[in-house]
Design an enzyme around this catalytic site. Structure first.
Site, PDB file in Angstrom:
ATOM      1  NE  ARG A  73      -2.415   0.572   3.746  1.00 14.85           N
ATOM      2  CZ  ARG A  73      -1.877   1.278   4.737  1.00 14.85           C
ATOM      3  NH1 ARG A  73      -1.581   2.559   4.557  1.00 14.85           N
ATOM      4  NH2 ARG A  73      -1.596   0.716   5.905  1.00 14.85           N
ATOM      5  CG  HIS A 121      -6.430   1.638   6.122  1.00 15.53           C
ATOM      6  ND1 HIS A 121      -6.380   0.366   5.604  1.00 15.53           N
ATOM      7  CD2 HIS A 121      -7.659   1.774   6.666  1.00 15.53           C
ATOM      8  CE1 HIS A 121      -7.525  -0.244   5.827  1.00 15.53           C
ATOM      9  NE2 HIS A 121      -8.321   0.597   6.468  1.00 15.53           N
ATOM     10  CE1 TYR A 151       0.845   2.347   8.675  1.00 14.21           C
ATOM     11  CE2 TYR A 151      -0.474   3.978   9.843  1.00 14.21           C
ATOM     12  CZ  TYR A 151      -0.259   3.195   8.738  1.00 14.21           C
ATOM     13  OH  TYR A 151      -1.125   3.245   7.660  1.00 14.21           O
TER      14      TYR A 151
END
Length: 408
Positions: free
Chosen positions: A297, A301, A310
């Site tokens: 990705r 998200h 993160y």
């Protein structure tokens, strides 16, 4: 793994004389497990790949595929147009035109490869990121805008398109797909080249949901013609894959008694080849298959997420070198399959599509309040009718206050 049909020999539970038990292997430590999973950042030895990150065409003993030059150009066009609408969706959310957007940046090859493997009689069950599969099923990109603007739950006919409505509840679509595929089996719609199959799409994070595992149990027990297509984009929102599983995800299939395959999800040719094989296995009545598309990705998200909190920038930069579109573009140039005129025409087409996409979004009308009641049941219940009357009286009260000079 070999694409030979999975059999249950040796898995019946019957006692066999296998001699003395082998020595039990030492249980790996958590550090070893994490190191092993991280070592698969290139996909591992079992990765099915037909196009390297450098754009070189390679062969595979089990999953090779013949494609024409025209088909290669079409696959490139698919990915470019889908990425362009995805980037416009992201921009529209930032401009306040959409409530949220779920990007697919970096996952175009996995979705286009799987989507183009589906036959007209097949059914696809998406999560909320499958804009590329929607494109392959004939949906205009504008048809998904209402979901993210909040004006509808999906404007297309699932039966006519062979593409179910988006599912926001993580993993729930797997149960829906298992039930649908069981119906295909019960109604005798499998058994030959003209048989039907179902493909359900979900992410690596969804594999931690009970719905996904329940669907695998039912599909296995009933030999449902269902391809579980997991797009492992390495991050379940803010948790990496090694926090989700102690083994590579495709290996989980063996626990349910059906084959699992890991494919390079940034390689559109490999995704197409493996998906075609898996769907054919299903339509011939050989039961379910799990495909793990190993991809990444490249964006957050959703637009509500901040991926910089993160994951490290160097990880993202490393995966940019495996970009699925650039990989195919290099191959097309190297093999003289496409020239600059072709790339310019695709770019111009993407500009036109983006402009139409934006214009459609800007002009989406707000639905009347009655629709939240009229679109619940085929026939409205007395209780729902009373709720509608009460809500409309409530809205009318604001208009009365306004006319009377009141504050609302």
């Amino acid at each position: 793994m070999s694409p030979e049909r999975w059999t249950r020999e040796g898995h019946s539970g019957e006692a066999t004389d296998t001699g003395p038990p082998a020595a039990t292997a030492a249980k790996p430590t958590r550090e070893q497990v994490i190191a092993g999973l991280r070592a698969t950042s290139e996909g591992g030895a079992d990765l099915v790949q037909l196009l390297t990150p450098e754009g070189e065409r390679v062969s595979h003993p089990d999953f090779d595929i013949d494609v024409t030059d025209a088909q290669l150009r079409d696959l490139y066009r698919d990915m470019v147009l889908v990425r362009r609408t995805d980037r416009e969706g992201n921009a529209l959310q930032r401009q306040g035109q959409l409530g949220i957007w779920v990007p697919l940046l970096g996952q175009e090859a996995a979705q286009i490869g799987a989507g183009r493997a589906l036959k007209p009689q097949d059914m696809a069950f998406p999560s909320y990121r499958e804009h590329g599969v929607a494109w392959c099923r004939g949906l205009d990109p504008t048809e998904v805008l209402g979901i993210f603007r909040g004006t509808d739950h999906g404007s297309w006919d699932p039966k006519a398109t062979g593409f179910h409505l988006y599912t926001i509840v993580i993993g729930n679509q797997c149960l829906n797909a298992a039930g649908y595929a069981m119906g295909q089996r019960f109604e005798g719609r499998v058994g030959d080249d003209d048989g039907e199959a179902t493909m359900v799409f979900f992410g690596d994070g969804a594999t931690s949901q009970g719905d996904v595992h329940e669907a695998m149990v039912w599909a296995a027990v009933y030999d449902a013609p269902l391809v579980f297509f997991c797009q492992n984009n390495q991050w379940a929102i803010s948790e990496p894959t090694e926090r989700q599983s102690r083994v590579p995800l495709y290996q989980r299939a063996s626990g349910y008694g059906f084959p699992g395959i890991r494919v390079d999800g940034n390689d559109v040719l490999a995704s197409l080849a493996v998906s075609k094989w898996a769907l054919d296995e299903c339509r011939h009545g050989n039961g379910p298959v799990l495909v793990e598309a190993f991809t990444y990705r490249m964006d957050a998200h959703t637009t509500s997420d901040d991926a910089t909190r993160y994951r490290l920038a160097d990880e993202l930069e490393a995966w940019k070198l495996k970009d699925p579109i650039e990989r195919l573009r290099v191959h097309l140039v190297r093999e003289q399959i496409a020239g600059q005129d072709f790339f310019d025409s695709v770019e111009a087409e993407s500009d036109e599509l983006a402009a139409r996409f934006r214009d459609y979004c800007f002009n989406l009308a707000d639905p009347p309040p009655q629709r939240m009641f009229s679109q619940v049941y085929a026939e409205q219940t007395p209780q729902l009718a009373e709720q509608e009357r009460e809500y409309l009286r409530y809205l009318d009260s604001f208009a009365d206050d306004s006319l009377a000079g009141g504050v609302h």
